[in-house]
Design a protein around this motif. Structure first.
Motif, PDB file in Angstrom:
ATOM      1  N   PHE A  75      46.499  34.687  87.463  1.00 30.02           N
ATOM      2  CA  PHE A  75      45.971  35.429  86.320  1.00 30.02           C
ATOM      3  C   PHE A  75      44.682  34.819  85.775  1.00 30.02           C
ATOM      4  CE2 PHE A  75      45.831  36.399  81.730  1.00 30.02           C
ATOM      5  CZ  PHE A  75      45.753  37.784  81.809  1.00 30.02           C
ATOM      6  N   VAL A  76      44.587  33.492  85.777  1.00 31.96           N
ATOM      7  CA  VAL A  76      43.396  32.838  85.235  1.00 31.96           C
ATOM      8  C   VAL A  76      42.164  33.186  86.057  1.00 31.96           C
ATOM      9  CG1 VAL A  76      42.278  30.623  84.767  1.00 31.96           C
ATOM     10  CG2 VAL A  76      44.690  30.939  84.196  1.00 31.96           C
TER      11      VAL A  76
ATOM     12  N   CYS B 210      39.309  39.874  92.106  1.00 33.63           N
ATOM     13  CA  CYS B 210      40.378  40.374  91.228  1.00 33.63           C
ATOM     14  C   CYS B 210      41.483  41.022  92.049  1.00 33.63           C
ATOM     15  CB  CYS B 210      39.822  41.395  90.237  1.00 33.63           C
ATOM     16  SG  CYS B 210      38.704  40.722  88.998  1.00 33.63           S
TER      17      CYS B 210
ATOM     18  N   THR C  29      41.771  35.836  88.009  1.00 35.27           N
ATOM     19  CA  THR C  29      41.501  37.258  87.797  1.00 35.27           C
ATOM     20  C   THR C  29      40.810  37.489  86.455  1.00 35.27           C
ATOM     21  OG1 THR C  29      43.414  37.906  89.122  1.00 35.27           O
ATOM     22  CG2 THR C  29      42.530  39.547  87.620  1.00 35.27           C
ATOM     23  N   SER C  30      41.312  36.850  85.414  1.00 35.51           N
ATOM     24  CA  SER C  30      40.731  37.011  84.082  1.00 35.51           C
ATOM     25  C   SER C  30      39.296  36.496  84.048  1.00 35.51           C
ATOM     26  CB  SER C  30      41.570  36.257  83.042  1.00 35.51           C
ATOM     27  OG  SER C  30      42.879  36.792  82.977  1.00 35.51           O
TER      28      SER C  30
ATOM     29  N   ILE D 149      37.069  39.006  85.829  1.00 35.52           N
ATOM     30  CA  ILE D 149      36.838  40.178  84.965  1.00 35.52           C
ATOM     31  C   ILE D 149      35.847  39.837  83.861  1.00 35.52           C
ATOM     32  CG2 ILE D 149      37.915  41.727  83.280  1.00 35.52           C
ATOM     33  CD1 ILE D 149      40.466  41.598  84.967  1.00 35.52           C
ATOM     34  N   THR D 150      36.016  38.661  83.281  1.00 38.92           N
ATOM     35  CA  THR D 150      35.078  38.213  82.242  1.00 38.92           C
ATOM     36  C   THR D 150      33.673  38.119  82.805  1.00 38.92           C
ATOM     37  OG1 THR D 150      36.826  36.942  81.146  1.00 38.92           O
ATOM     38  CG2 THR D 150      34.542  36.385  80.595  1.00 38.92           C
TER      39      THR D 150
ATOM     40  N   THR E  95      47.801  39.709  89.407  1.00 41.20           N
ATOM     41  CA  THR E  95      48.455  38.993  88.304  1.00 41.20           C
ATOM     42  C   THR E  95      49.058  37.670  88.761  1.00 41.20           C
ATOM     43  OG1 THR E  95      50.505  40.218  88.731  1.00 41.20           O
ATOM     44  CG2 THR E  95      48.986  41.138  87.093  1.00 41.20           C
TER      45      THR E  95
END
Length: 235
Positions: A210-211, A202, A213-214, A217-218, A207
């Motif tokens: 972003f995909v 992450c 990183t997301s 996080i998920t 940013t």
């Protein structure tokens, strides 16, 4: 009293921990090692995350010394020692291999991960802080590192996807292996090492990607939920 495996484990562990002193640090595959150079690959964790090797080395060495002195012929320890020695033995030349060939480095780290996961599965829960816990930390980081190596190498050879695509596949693959391993051998320390890597991914992507990183996080949330719902009595 047969100390053969305990002695072998101690020797191999010390050699594994000393390997960076001979081969130097590894900061990623050099651009001339890959047909498609990977500059700041999105699958690679931020540099600070590699500091986890310090605790891994120290804990594995402490475990090997303890095992040699206090559990020299324990059959339960011996069952874990065999695959652990295979993993650490393959890891001794890994830094040198990685400076020569990304492909063979990826093959080698898969062998390391396989041995570490078997060792974790076989490690006794009694006095778990002396064997099971350090192996879990080692195996957890290797789980993430294996998919980093594979992702960078596959992207570097232009196989199917680019670095961005392999980052997504790598995060999903690491999550799948982590959950499958936790289902068989519940160890929060193992999962914690993977989460450490995901947080660093992450940090790397922020940013900008972003995909990725997301997704990381998920993955962290999923792993925390898995541990919360499926809390083991013995870590």
């Amino acid at each position: 009293m047969n100390k053969t495996l305990a002695t072998l484990t101690l020797v191999v562990t010390l050699a594994f921990a000393a390997a960076p002193l001979v081969s130097g640090d590894f900061a990623g595959f050099a651009s001339d090692q890959l047909p498609v150079p990977q500059i700041d690959p999105p699958i690679q964790p931020a540099g600070y995350a590699f500091a986890i090797w310090g605790p891994i080395y120290l804990w594995l060495v402490a475990s090997a010394i303890y095992g040699y002195l206090r559990r020299p012929d324990d059959p339960e320890w011996d069952r874990a020692r065999v695959p652990l020695c295979i993993s650490l033995g393959a890891g001794i030349p890994w830094l040198i291999i990685a400076q020569i060939s990304a492909v063979w480095a990826s093959v080698t780290i898969v062998i390391m991960l396989g041995g570490a996961l078997v060792a974790l599965d076989r490690a006794p829960t009694v006095r778990r802080w002396w064997l099971r816990a350090p192996v879990a930390l080692y195996a957890g980081w290797l789980t993430a590192a294996t998919f980093v190596s594979l992702g960078v190498t596959l992207a570097g050879y232009g196989i199917l996807l680019d670095g961005y695509g392999w980052a997504i596949v790598g995060v999903i693959g690491a999550l799948a292996v982590t959950i499958a391993t936790y289902a068989r051998t519940p160890s929060p320390i193992y999962v914690g090492a993977v989460i450490w890597a995901l947080v660093a991914i992450c940090v790397t992507n922020g940013t900008t990607n972003f995909v990725v990183t997301s997704l990381a996080i998920t993955g962290i949330v999923i792993l925390l939920c898995v541990m919360a719902v499926w809390a083991p009595r013995n870590a």
